[in-house]
Design an enzyme around this catalytic site. Structure first.
Site, PDB file in Angstrom:
ATOM      1  N   ASP A   1     -35.560 -20.422 -10.940  1.00 47.64           N
ATOM      2  CA  ASP A   1     -36.437 -19.359 -10.471  1.00 47.64           C
ATOM      3  C   ASP A   1     -36.840 -18.381 -11.573  1.00 47.64           C
ATOM      4  OD1 ASP A   1     -37.318 -17.926  -7.861  1.00 47.64           O
ATOM      5  OD2 ASP A   1     -36.280 -16.341  -8.956  1.00 47.64           O
TER       6      ASP A   1
ATOM      7  N   GLU B   1     -39.577 -22.769 -12.763  1.00 44.80           N
ATOM      8  CA  GLU B   1     -40.721 -22.009 -12.257  1.00 44.80           C
ATOM      9  C   GLU B   1     -41.159 -21.118 -13.407  1.00 44.80           C
ATOM     10  OE1 GLU B   1     -42.044 -18.809  -8.823  1.00 44.80           O
ATOM     11  OE2 GLU B   1     -40.239 -18.511 -10.002  1.00 44.80           O
TER      12      GLU B   1
ATOM     13  N   HIS C   1     -43.071 -22.307  -1.048  1.00 47.19           N
ATOM     14  CA  HIS C   1     -42.750 -21.166  -0.172  1.00 47.19           C
ATOM     15  C   HIS C   1     -43.388 -19.861  -0.628  1.00 47.19           C
ATOM     16  CE1 HIS C   1     -40.187 -20.725  -3.584  1.00 47.19           C
ATOM     17  NE2 HIS C   1     -39.818 -19.532  -3.184  1.00 47.19           N
ATOM     18  N   ASP C   2     -44.037 -19.864  -1.791  1.00 47.76           N
ATOM     19  CA  ASP C   2     -44.702 -18.648  -2.289  1.00 47.76           C
ATOM     20  C   ASP C   2     -46.218 -18.722  -2.172  1.00 47.76           C
ATOM     21  OD1 ASP C   2     -42.305 -17.489  -3.140  1.00 47.76           O
ATOM     22  OD2 ASP C   2     -42.425 -18.434  -5.112  1.00 47.76           O
TER      23      ASP C   2
ATOM     24  N   ASP D   1     -31.476 -24.154  -5.773  1.00 46.25           N
ATOM     25  CA  ASP D   1     -32.308 -23.135  -6.392  1.00 46.25           C
ATOM     26  C   ASP D   1     -31.397 -22.285  -7.275  1.00 46.25           C
ATOM     27  OD1 ASP D   1     -34.493 -21.274  -6.810  1.00 46.25           O
ATOM     28  OD2 ASP D   1     -35.287 -21.990  -4.897  1.00 46.25           O
TER      29      ASP D   1
HETATM   30  C1  GLC Z   1     -39.706 -16.786  -7.410  1.00 42.16           C
HETATM   31  C2  GLC Z   1     -39.492 -17.266  -5.996  1.00 42.16           C
HETATM   32  C3  GLC Z   1     -39.959 -16.205  -5.047  1.00 42.16           C
HETATM   33  C4  GLC Z   1     -39.151 -14.960  -5.304  1.00 42.16           C
HETATM   34  C5  GLC Z   1     -39.170 -14.554  -6.767  1.00 42.16           C
HETATM   35  C6  GLC Z   1     -38.081 -13.578  -7.083  1.00 42.16           C
HETATM   36  O1  GLC Z   1     -41.044 -16.584  -7.677  1.00 42.16           O
HETATM   37  O2  GLC Z   1     -40.121 -18.489  -5.798  1.00 42.16           O
HETATM   38  O3  GLC Z   1     -39.864 -16.612  -3.727  1.00 42.16           O
HETATM   39  O4  GLC Z   1     -39.644 -13.929  -4.524  1.00 42.16           O
HETATM   40  O5  GLC Z   1     -38.968 -15.633  -7.632  1.00 42.16           O
HETATM   41  O6  GLC Z   1     -36.842 -14.236  -7.069  1.00 42.16           O
END
Ligand code: GLC
Ligand code: CA
Length: 581
Positions: free
Chosen positions: A212, A269, A341-342, A111
């Site tokens: 991310d 993402e 995970h979100d 990540d």
């Molecule tokens: C992304 C991650 C999430 C995190 C956010 C801030 O959305 O997937 O889990 O809280 O970034 O890093």
């Protein structure tokens, strides 16, 4: 509705990439498998489950952050990009993981959290110590405007995006929690530090990165105020992102200095992208190999938060996926997920209540894994893990769930109702420990798990499913094996997506087609596979447009393919058909 498909929407399949045919699996390390009894999953836990993942058919693993972190946002707040969090193990253990994965032909993807770091990171500490010094310029330090904050943005986790820099008249910017200060990507020195770090991990042998929150790195550095959109008088930061242009230049610079040199796999993402920029993001030579497809997940975006989020309606869900597939195949590949995970568990979210069982779970998995794109499974999906039962907001660890609960309460939503809504949407639904067995602690740990175990672990767990030929787990194994089989790999990887039966209620169906020309491009004969699912309760008979040749997979014995295709309620079938009428 009738889907309209134009033939010229198919991209050429000539440029094959090493990652096109991979099946990926996301590990949330804290909740995967604990080997030393401290209640926290660890690297040794991942190593000991590599054979399990291999047997499932996994080629590539994305591990959520394992870097040193105060865990304010569960590792998405990194205090040392070069160090492994002691909770998870050591760098030697990570190297062991790389080696063990390699033995099994499994790629490891890290990540990459580079929009922000932790407030405990050395750079930020140095910036605070000398707010006029060079490290202050690694971040966004700004004076307030008109006796107030520099701008009226609301951070993703609630409250202002600006936090005072002690001892100064300045504030620093954070899009997420105040413990996650945003990095200043306009500063070439900062960029070089990030590139060096990425290349260091590439040299170590990782195959690439999940990247991310990356769209946030481009800021309008004037930070103009926006129209307030909530009772707090603030405007959601995502609105500022939508209005910002020019992230592409930063992303190209990033790619050319790092990933491109290693032929790395990258999955971004990306939310709030300008739609017309899709080719720049994931086209041939795009910024990334791929980005996640969140089109179904975004259907439950509330105007003001979870409390006013719309529920998922089948027709909208189907339309969102179909439209996305049709758009993307003109350009490249997206990474398909049911959950991560979100997000809450997909079984509890995308299936009607009567379908939240083994048959429905298999049906949802079949659709997701046979869409065009790179499938990413999330840990526990392969056994049909579901949302947890939450009795109180105190049970959540997740910073976002807590904030959303407060937001709902502040908007006047009664307690019970706020709890019910946030329990459905909580990110912790995906973060409960992996259910390995029916033993205490779900076989996840010998100690006290860091996070509540879903009480349904005695019914849903790996061990039981391993012993049951009919289980969701065995079905997933067959499904992945089918996707990767010699005969069908090309059609499932490169075959065009064409929706069908759009005018039928409750039916989600599509063809994957490798016509003769496309077949030749990838050294294969043409093929047509129908994937049809009945999300309804009652059995349905669909007229077959192309003669059925072979049932490749089916989740219920009642499903039948003759002149017509009979699908039981929650039935799904994968049927090889004649290529032409
Ligand atoms: C992304 C991650 C999430 C995190 C956010 C801030 O959305 O997937 O889990 O809280 O970034 O890093
Ligand atoms: Ca542990």
């Amino acid at each position: 509705m009738q889907w309209k498909i134009k033939e010229e929407t198919r991209m050429k399949t000539k440029m094959k990439k090493w990652w096109h045919d991979k099946v990926a699996y996301q590990i949330y390390p804290k909740s995967f498998y604990d080997t030393n009894g401290d209640g926290i999953g660890d690297i040794q836990g991942i190593i000991s489950k590599l054979d399990y993942l291999k047997e499932l058919g996994i080629d590539l693993i994305w591990i959520s952050p394992i870097y040193k972190s105060p865990f304010v946002d569960q590792g998405y707040d990194i205090s040392d990009y070069y160090g492994i969090a002691p909770e998870f193990g050591t760098m030697e253990e990570f190297e062991e993981l790389l080696a063990e994965a390699k033995k099994r032909d499994i790629y490891i993807v890290m990540d990459l959290v580079i929009n922000h770091c932790s407030d405990q990171h050395e750079w930020f500490q140095k910036a605070l110590a000398d707010p006029e010094g060079e490290y202050a310029d690694y971040f966004y330090f700004r004076e307030g405007k008109n006796g107030g904050l520099p701008s009226n943005y609301r951070s993703y986790f609630g409250g202002s995006c600006w936090e005072p820099v002690p001892g100064t008249n300045k504030y620093y910017f954070h899009a997420f929690a105040k413990e996650q200060p945003d990095l200043n990507w306009e500063n070439p020195k900062l960029r070089q530090e990030i590139y060096d770090m990425i290349n260091w991990w590439m040299e170590k042998g990782v195959a690439g990165f999940r990247i991310d929150a990356i769209i946030n790195i481009k800021k309008d550095v004037n930070f103009p105020d926006l129209e307030p959109d909530g009772p707090d008088g603030l405007a959601g930061y995502s609105r500022a992102v939508e209005q910002t242009h020019g992230v592409g230049e930063l992303l190209e610079d990033l790619k050319n200095n790092t990933f491109a040199k290693y032929d790395a796999f990258t999955v971004g993402e990306v939310f709030n992208m300008h739609e017309e920029e899709l080719p720049e993001f994931i086209g041939e030579d795009g910024h990334f190999s791929t980005i996640f497809d969140f089109s179904a997940h975004c259907l439950s975006d509330g105007e003001h938060g979870w409390y006013d989020a719309p529920g998922i309606d089948f027709n909208q869900w189907r339309k969102a996926i179909v439209n996305s597939q049709l758009e993307v195949q003109k350009v490249g590949y997206k990474a398909n997920i049911i959950e991560n995970h979100d997000e809450p568990r997909g079984v509890s979210r995308f299936l009607p209540e009567y379908a939240r069982n083994a048959a429905g779970t298999k049906m949802l998995g079949t659709i997701s894994l046979l869409l065009r794109g790179i499938p990413f499974l999330y840990q526990g999906q392969e056994i049909g893990m579901q949302n947890c039962v939450w009795n109180s907001s105190e049970e959540w660890d997740d910073i976002s769930s807590k904030d959303q609960y407060q937001t709902a309460r502040a908007a006047g939503v009664p307690k019970e109702e706020a709890l019910r809504i946030c329990a459905e949407m909580s990110r912790d639904n995906a973060r409960t420990p992996m259910q390995w067995s029916g033993e205490k602690g779900a076989g996840f740990t010998q100690g006290t798990p860091w996070m509540k175990v879903n009480p349904n672990y005695s019914q849903i767990n790996v061990k039981d499913q391993q012993m049951d030929e009919d289980s969701v787990l065995h079905y997933y194994q067959k499904l992945i094996a089918l996707r990767k089989s010699k005969e069908l790999k090309e059609v499932f990887t490169y075959g065009r997506f064409a929706p069908v039966y759009g005018e039928w209620d409750n039916i989600m169906a599509f063809y994957r087609i490798l016509d003769e020309e496309a077949g030749q491009e990838v050294g294969n004969a043409g093929k047509r596979v129908l994937i049809a699912a009945n999300f309804g309760k009652d059995s349905v008979e669909l007229p077959l447009e192309y003669q059925g040749k072979k049932v490749l997979l089916s989740n219920l014995p009642e499903n039948q393919a003759e002149d017509n295709l009979t699908l039981a309620g929650c039935g799904v079938m994968v049927l090889e058909c004649a290529l032409h009428e």
